[in-house]
Enzyme design. Structure first.
Site, mmCIF file in Angstrom:
data_model
loop_
_atom_site.group_PDB
_atom_site.id
_atom_site.type_symbol
_atom_site.label_atom_id
_atom_site.label_comp_id
_atom_site.label_asym_id
_atom_site.label_seq_id
_atom_site.Cartn_x
_atom_site.Cartn_y
_atom_site.Cartn_z
ATOM 1 N N SER A 273 -0.736 -43.188 12.162
ATOM 2 C CA SER A 273 -0.168 -44.312 11.433
ATOM 3 C C SER A 273 1.037 -44.950 12.107
ATOM 4 O O SER A 273 1.335 -46.111 11.852
ATOM 5 C CB SER A 273 0.206 -43.880 10.016
ATOM 6 O OG SER A 273 1.129 -42.823 10.072
ATOM 7 N N HIS B 260 -6.137 -45.217 7.786
ATOM 8 C CA HIS B 260 -6.003 -46.487 8.528
ATOM 9 C C HIS B 260 -7.267 -46.819 9.313
ATOM 10 O O HIS B 260 -7.256 -47.712 10.149
ATOM 11 C CB HIS B 260 -4.816 -46.409 9.487
ATOM 12 C CG HIS B 260 -3.497 -46.322 8.785
ATOM 13 N ND1 HIS B 260 -2.819 -47.414 8.306
ATOM 14 C CD2 HIS B 260 -2.746 -45.235 8.444
ATOM 15 C CE1 HIS B 260 -1.700 -47.031 7.728
ATOM 16 N NE2 HIS B 260 -1.626 -45.713 7.793
ATOM 17 N N LYS C 150 -5.261 -49.375 1.412
ATOM 18 C CA LYS C 150 -4.962 -50.121 2.639
ATOM 19 C C LYS C 150 -5.995 -51.234 2.818
ATOM 20 O O LYS C 150 -5.891 -52.239 2.130
ATOM 21 C CB LYS C 150 -4.870 -49.144 3.800
ATOM 22 C CG LYS C 150 -3.800 -48.063 3.534
ATOM 23 C CD LYS C 150 -3.466 -47.270 4.738
ATOM 24 C CE LYS C 150 -2.682 -45.999 4.445
ATOM 25 N NZ LYS C 150 -1.507 -46.136 3.574
#
Ligand code: WAQ
Ligand code: MG
Length: 649
Positions: A446, A474, A505
């Site tokens: 990240s 992610h 996300k």
């Protein structure tokens, strides 16, 4: 003729190679009392509640008596308010009477001010910061009061503040001052100006709060700003106290009692360790504060009346503010209500939850799925359920904090291997044979944006008969042609034993999930404590995620655009490599410089954060850019040009 001196004391302690501020004070005095005063200031440094200094610096500079400005003290008015809210309302009203309409910005201004060693100098109308150095702030210096001074070795909040405020109120262009003490035991603050005088207000914060700060409001010409700062910092000023005798009486009485009281407070205050840690963070440029936006996420966001290009959001595909997603969430909210009212195992399981679990399992090509309230809880609950004290967990050195916390909670032995270094992983596995063990890694790291060497990782786990776990926080919606994640990226049909993902996300909602075999999900449903003991996700985010998955399935061009944008950004930035994810770190290394670059970019309309310890190692501070599919080429080009300026300054 005897000289006048400006005597200054500064006490610091060195921690982790950095200097932590403990105490600072100054006086103007006749040479004959210089030794006594120096003695007092030393005592003051040694008795400070922030702890003992290891560096104590005393200087005395002679002043040119001709150059000293004599000013009257501001008249004092006191306001005793019933609570902090009323205290702050009083501040607003007093400032408003001067034409300074801080309104709802008061708390954000105070939050900015508390980061500083000195005061936050702001424009009295727009409230933009007027200083070049965002850390230090402006310091009022070189002032004292006139007359023979029975000095004390302990800080006299009121008297020192009155002297400072009386000087500041006379500075050219300053129309008001606001101050809240950062001492946890001191809740009185003030608003001061030439016309209002010195208005003491209590309380302005809850007892025990270590947050204080000073604000100087400026309404002069921009071109005269330097004169103002020079006056504040260097003009010697002596303040005439109108009833000097009265003030000395107060001072004398207070001095005796406060000395014993505060010495006791230093050893017994339950807030002292906390105050010390905060002070230490502030000194190391590691203190965080919240930076609330006044609009939802998008390529552009708003903060009050300013508009910024959002370059640090995990809403990679722009789904968090998509009309269809919002519509579906709104419908679910109207149909099912706002909260689920229970954990999944009690009354909080809705058909919406199971529908989303089925969709996610299908999307990830897995048998089953289990939702968690957050991605953090998914990691913590899963790892804790899968491993116990007789097990070994092999964990990448740069894994996310939620993975680390899960490992710690499990009680298993934790073996950390070098970041994405499969040879080191293999070596560590050989050195630490385990009957039962887990290897865990982020898919996309990240803070660095690089990706796991997944084929080698899986091969090693299989060969050593260890459970494999990958966190696709992610990666979901970002990696692979259709955003399915790291398996698709590497063209694999079979992936890790345990796959974690998040809805918060690229999917624009909130919540976390685990996908894997039906047996794994059965087991976690019965043993993951963060699943069992949390209220389930409320209907709106579940419905939002369902719609986002649907859109992702129909519009994989969003994923393609995100990838093209990232390549374009990296190539324009000429950083040497193209990020395989949507995260592009720009290394600055020094914490303070990173903060300064981020602040400068903010002034130029770019919203990005300086990432510092403990999110990354000390000395590895960086600006972390996150690309979105709805950024335009112009947005990205402009950002790259500004980054080059920010770094070159
Ligand atoms: N110049 C500018 N700002 C300063 C200075 C200075 N010389 N000294 C301190 N500050 C800033 C700094 O950011 C601190 O965090 C903040 O002000 C508060 O400083 O009538 O004790 O020294 O009883 O903690 C108010 C007294 C006491 C009210 C204020 O402030 C009353 C106080 P502190
Ligand atoms: Mg203080």
């Amino acid at each position: 003729m005897s000289h006048l001196y400006n005597l200054r004391m500064r006490a610091d302690r060195t921690e982790h190679g950095r200097s932590i501020h403990i105490s600072g004070a100054e006086r103007i005095c006749q040479e004959k009392i210089l030794p006594d005063l120096a003695h007092d200031l030393c005592r003051r440094a040694l008795l400070h509640s922030r702890g003992k200094p290891d560096h104590l610096h005393i200087t005395a500079n002679v002043l040119d008596a001709q150059n000293i400005l004599h000013l009257p003290a501001l008249p004092v008015t006191s306001y005793e308010e019933k609570d902090v809210e009323s205290g702050l309302a009083r501040v607003q009203a007093l400032l408003a009477s001067l034409g300074i309409d801080v309104g709802c910005q008061l708390s954000s201004l105070l939050a900015q001010a508390r980061e500083k060693r000195g005061a936050l100098l702001v424009d009295a109308h727009s409230f933009t910061c007027l200083e070049k150095d965002p850390e230090r702030g402006v310091r009022a210096s070189c002032m004292d009061f006139q007359g023979t001074y029975r000095s004390v070795s302990k800080k006299e909040h009121f008297l020192e503040a009155l002297i400072l405020a009386s000087k500041v109120a006379h500075a050219p262009g300053i129309c008001a001052e606001l101050c809240v003490s950062d001492d946890p035991d001191y809740v009185t603050g003030y608003v001061a100006s030439q016309s209002l005088g010195y208005c003491r207000i209590s309380p302005l914060k809850p007892l025990g709060s270590p947050y204080g700060g000073r604000l100087f409001f400026y309404n002069g010409e921009k071109s005269d700003l330097e004169d103002c700062v020079r006056f504040l910092e260097t003009q010697p000023v002596l303040i005439d106290l109108p009833e000097e005798k009265g003030a000395q009486d107060v001072l004398g009485k207070k001095a005796e009692t406060s000395l014993t009281l505060t010495t006791e407070a230093q050893t017994t205050s339950k807030w002292a360790p906390l105050a010390q840690k905060l002070a230490s963070l502030r000194e190391q440029h590691l203190l965080r504060h919240l930076d609330p936006l006044t609009s939802g996420p998008g390529a552009y966001v708003e903060k009050n009346d300013e508009r910024y290009l959002l370059m640090s959001s995990n809403d990679y595909l722009g789904l968090a503010n998509d009309e269809r997603v919002k519509q579906r969430a709104a419908e679910a909210l109207m149909c099912y209500g706002t909260g689920s009212g229970g954990s999944r195992l009690t009354s909080g399981s809705l058909c919406l939850h199971t529908a989303l679990e089925e969709e996610l399992a299908r999307f990830k090509h897995k048998e089953a799925c289990l939702l968690f309230a957050t991605g953090y809880q998914a990691n913590v609950g899963t790892i804790q359920a899968l491993c116990g004290k007789d097990d070994v967990i092999f964990s990448d050195a740069l894994n996310h904090a939620s993975i680390i916390d899960g490992c710690r909670l499990s009680g298993a032995r934790i073996v950390v291997y070098a970041h994405n270094d499969m040879a080191d992983l293999e070596r560590k596995i050989r050195e630490n044979p385990a009957a039962h063990g887990l290897v865990v890694s982020d898919a996309v790291f990240s803070m660095d944006g690089d990706i796991l060497d997944f084929p080698a990782f899986l091969e090693i786990c299989r060969r050593h008969n260890l459970l494999s776990m990958v966190d696709e926080a992610h990666a979901t919606g970002v990696l692979g042609a259709t955003g399915r994640g790291i398996e698709e990226h590497f063209g694999l049909e079979d992936g890790a034993d345990v796959t974690i993902g998040t809805l918060s996300k690229a999917l624009g909602s909130e919540g976390g999930f685990v996908v894997g075999s039906a047996q794994l999900v059965d087991y976690l449903r019965n043993s993951a404590r963060s699943f069992i003991f949390s209220t389930s996700l409320s209907p709106a985010p579940v419905a939002a995620a369902l719609e986002a998955l649907h859109i992702l399935a129909c519009e994989s061009t969003r994923v393609t655009r995100l990838r093209d944008n990232t390549r374009y950004f990296c190539e324009t930035l000429a950083c040497g490599k193209v990020s395989p994810s949507a995260i592009v770190p720009v290394m600055v290394y020094d914490e303070r410089k990173a903060l300064r670059c981020a602040a400068w970019l903010r002034e130029h309309g770019i919203f990005v954060q300086a990432i510092r310890y403990p999110s990354v190692p000390r000395g590895q501070a960086r600006l972390r850019f996150a690309i979105r599919s709805d950024h335009t080429r112009e947005d990205l080009q402009r950002t790259c040009a500004l980054i080059a300026c920010a770094l070159g300054r």
